[in-house]
Design a protein around this motif. Structure first.
Motif, PDB file in Angstrom:
ATOM      1  N   PRO A 103       2.504  -7.194   4.062  1.00 38.12           N
ATOM      2  CA  PRO A 103       2.339  -6.823   5.469  1.00 38.12           C
ATOM      3  C   PRO A 103       2.510  -5.326   5.690  1.00 38.12           C
ATOM      4  O   PRO A 103       3.390  -4.702   5.109  1.00 38.12           O
ATOM      5  CB  PRO A 103       3.460  -7.583   6.178  1.00 38.12           C
ATOM      6  N   ILE A 104       1.649  -4.776   6.534  1.00 33.26           N
ATOM      7  CA  ILE A 104       1.756  -3.366   6.883  1.00 33.26           C
ATOM      8  C   ILE A 104       2.198  -3.193   8.328  1.00 33.26           C
ATOM      9  O   ILE A 104       2.369  -2.091   8.801  1.00 33.26           O
ATOM     10  CB  ILE A 104       0.434  -2.614   6.638  1.00 33.26           C
ATOM     11  N   ASN A 105       2.366  -4.282   9.042  1.00 37.71           N
ATOM     12  CA  ASN A 105       2.809  -4.260  10.433  1.00 37.71           C
ATOM     13  C   ASN A 105       3.998  -5.194  10.596  1.00 37.71           C
ATOM     14  O   ASN A 105       4.279  -6.022   9.741  1.00 37.71           O
ATOM     15  CB  ASN A 105       1.690  -4.717  11.362  1.00 37.71           C
ATOM     16  N   ASP A 106       4.642  -5.065  11.734  1.00 39.18           N
ATOM     17  CA  ASP A 106       5.741  -5.957  12.067  1.00 39.18           C
ATOM     18  C   ASP A 106       5.197  -7.369  12.277  1.00 39.18           C
ATOM     19  O   ASP A 106       4.010  -7.568  12.509  1.00 39.18           O
ATOM     20  CB  ASP A 106       6.439  -5.460  13.332  1.00 39.18           C
ATOM     21  N   PHE A 113       8.068   1.299   5.399  1.00 43.03           N
ATOM     22  CA  PHE A 113       6.653   1.074   5.130  1.00 43.03           C
ATOM     23  C   PHE A 113       6.158  -0.258   5.681  1.00 43.03           C
ATOM     24  O   PHE A 113       4.991  -0.396   5.991  1.00 43.03           O
ATOM     25  CB  PHE A 113       6.371   1.176   3.631  1.00 43.03           C
ATOM     26  N   ALA A 114       6.999  -1.267   5.760  1.00 45.18           N
ATOM     27  CA  ALA A 114       6.657  -2.546   6.377  1.00 45.18           C
ATOM     28  C   ALA A 114       7.708  -2.819   7.440  1.00 45.18           C
ATOM     29  O   ALA A 114       8.643  -3.568   7.227  1.00 45.18           O
ATOM     30  CB  ALA A 114       6.629  -3.663   5.345  1.00 45.18           C
ATOM     31  N   PRO A 115       7.612  -2.154   8.592  1.00 47.55           N
ATOM     32  CA  PRO A 115       8.664  -2.231   9.592  1.00 47.55           C
ATOM     33  C   PRO A 115       8.894  -3.653  10.079  1.00 47.55           C
ATOM     34  O   PRO A 115       7.959  -4.411  10.258  1.00 47.55           O
ATOM     35  CB  PRO A 115       8.165  -1.337  10.720  1.00 47.55           C
ATOM     36  N   ASP A 116      10.136  -3.987  10.256  1.00 42.82           N
ATOM     37  CA  ASP A 116      10.525  -5.298  10.754  1.00 42.82           C
ATOM     38  C   ASP A 116      11.530  -5.082  11.875  1.00 42.82           C
ATOM     39  O   ASP A 116      12.669  -4.715  11.621  1.00 42.82           O
ATOM     40  CB  ASP A 116      11.127  -6.123   9.631  1.00 42.82           C
ATOM     41  N   ALA A 117      11.095  -5.285  13.119  1.00 38.53           N
ATOM     42  CA  ALA A 117      11.954  -5.048  14.269  1.00 38.53           C
ATOM     43  C   ALA A 117      13.182  -5.964  14.222  1.00 38.53           C
ATOM     44  O   ALA A 117      14.263  -5.575  14.647  1.00 38.53           O
ATOM     45  CB  ALA A 117      11.182  -5.267  15.567  1.00 38.53           C
ATOM     46  N   ALA A 118      13.046  -7.189  13.697  1.00 35.58           N
ATOM     47  CA  ALA A 118      14.187  -8.092  13.618  1.00 35.58           C
ATOM     48  C   ALA A 118      15.270  -7.507  12.727  1.00 35.58           C
ATOM     49  O   ALA A 118      16.458  -7.565  13.048  1.00 35.58           O
ATOM     50  CB  ALA A 118      13.743  -9.453  13.075  1.00 35.58           C
ATOM     51  N   ALA A 158       0.817  -1.218   0.000  1.00 38.03           N
ATOM     52  CA  ALA A 158       0.000   0.000   0.000  1.00 38.03           C
ATOM     53  C   ALA A 158       0.852   1.270   0.000  1.00 38.03           C
ATOM     54  O   ALA A 158       0.457   2.284  -0.577  1.00 38.03           O
ATOM     55  CB  ALA A 158      -0.947   0.000   1.199  1.00 38.03           C
ATOM     56  N   GLY A 159       2.031   1.237   0.613  1.00 38.19           N
ATOM     57  CA  GLY A 159       2.886   2.417   0.663  1.00 38.19           C
ATOM     58  C   GLY A 159       3.333   2.883  -0.710  1.00 38.19           C
ATOM     59  O   GLY A 159       3.521   4.074  -0.949  1.00 38.19           O
ATOM     60  N   VAL A 160       3.498   1.970  -1.642  1.00 38.31           N
ATOM     61  CA  VAL A 160       3.920   2.320  -3.001  1.00 38.31           C
ATOM     62  C   VAL A 160       2.814   3.092  -3.727  1.00 38.31           C
ATOM     63  O   VAL A 160       3.090   3.920  -4.585  1.00 38.31           O
ATOM     64  CB  VAL A 160       4.309   1.041  -3.779  1.00 38.31           C
ATOM     65  N   PHE A 161       1.574   2.813  -3.353  1.00 34.91           N
ATOM     66  CA  PHE A 161       0.433   3.471  -3.988  1.00 34.91           C
ATOM     67  C   PHE A 161      -0.006   4.724  -3.242  1.00 34.91           C
ATOM     68  O   PHE A 161      -1.028   5.303  -3.558  1.00 34.91           O
ATOM     69  CB  PHE A 161      -0.752   2.492  -4.068  1.00 34.91           C
ATOM     70  N   GLY A 162       0.736   5.121  -2.218  1.00 34.27           N
ATOM     71  CA  GLY A 162       0.360   6.300  -1.442  1.00 34.27           C
ATOM     72  C   GLY A 162      -0.639   5.993  -0.342  1.00 34.27           C
ATOM     73  O   GLY A 162      -1.404   6.854   0.066  1.00 34.27           O
ATOM     74  N   GLY A 163      -0.645   4.764   0.138  1.00 34.77           N
ATOM     75  CA  GLY A 163      -1.571   4.360   1.194  1.00 34.77           C
ATOM     76  C   GLY A 163      -2.831   3.736   0.616  1.00 34.77           C
ATOM     77  O   GLY A 163      -2.979   3.570  -0.595  1.00 34.77           O
ATOM     78  N   PHE A 164      -3.736   3.387   1.508  1.00 42.90           N
ATOM     79  CA  PHE A 164      -4.963   2.715   1.079  1.00 42.90           C
ATOM     80  C   PHE A 164      -5.835   3.571   0.167  1.00 42.90           C
ATOM     81  O   PHE A 164      -6.432   3.048  -0.774  1.00 42.90           O
ATOM     82  CB  PHE A 164      -5.748   2.215   2.284  1.00 42.90           C
ATOM     83  N   PRO A 165      -5.907   4.903   0.373  1.00 44.38           N
ATOM     84  CA  PRO A 165      -6.668   5.706  -0.589  1.00 44.38           C
ATOM     85  C   PRO A 165      -6.075   5.624  -2.000  1.00 44.38           C
ATOM     86  O   PRO A 165      -6.807   5.601  -2.992  1.00 44.38           O
ATOM     87  CB  PRO A 165      -6.586   7.125  -0.034  1.00 44.38           C
TER      88      PRO A 165
END
Length: 64
Positions: A35-38, A53-58, A7-14
């Protein structure tokens, strides 16, 4: 035809919503969201390349 998108590539869900007609015109019949979440664990799905945009804590732990 399945299309996987972030979704981040498209400027979010809108932005995704606005481009759905264009995707349908290409013949795409299903959309899979990346994925949009960790997610748990030290191994990921290979999406750490799109940080933040798709954070990964690892991945963040490995690089700090």
């Amino acid at each position: 035809m399945l299309y996987e998108l972030h979704a981040g590539v498209f400027g979010g869900f809108p932005g995704v919503q606005a481009r759905l007609p264009e995707l349908a015109a290409l013949g795409i019949t299903a959309v899979e969201l990346m994925p949009i979440n960790d997610f748990p664990g030290y191994r990921n799905w290979g999406y750490d390349g799109v940080l933040p945009f798709a954070p990964d804590a690892a991945t963040a732990r490995q690089t700090s």
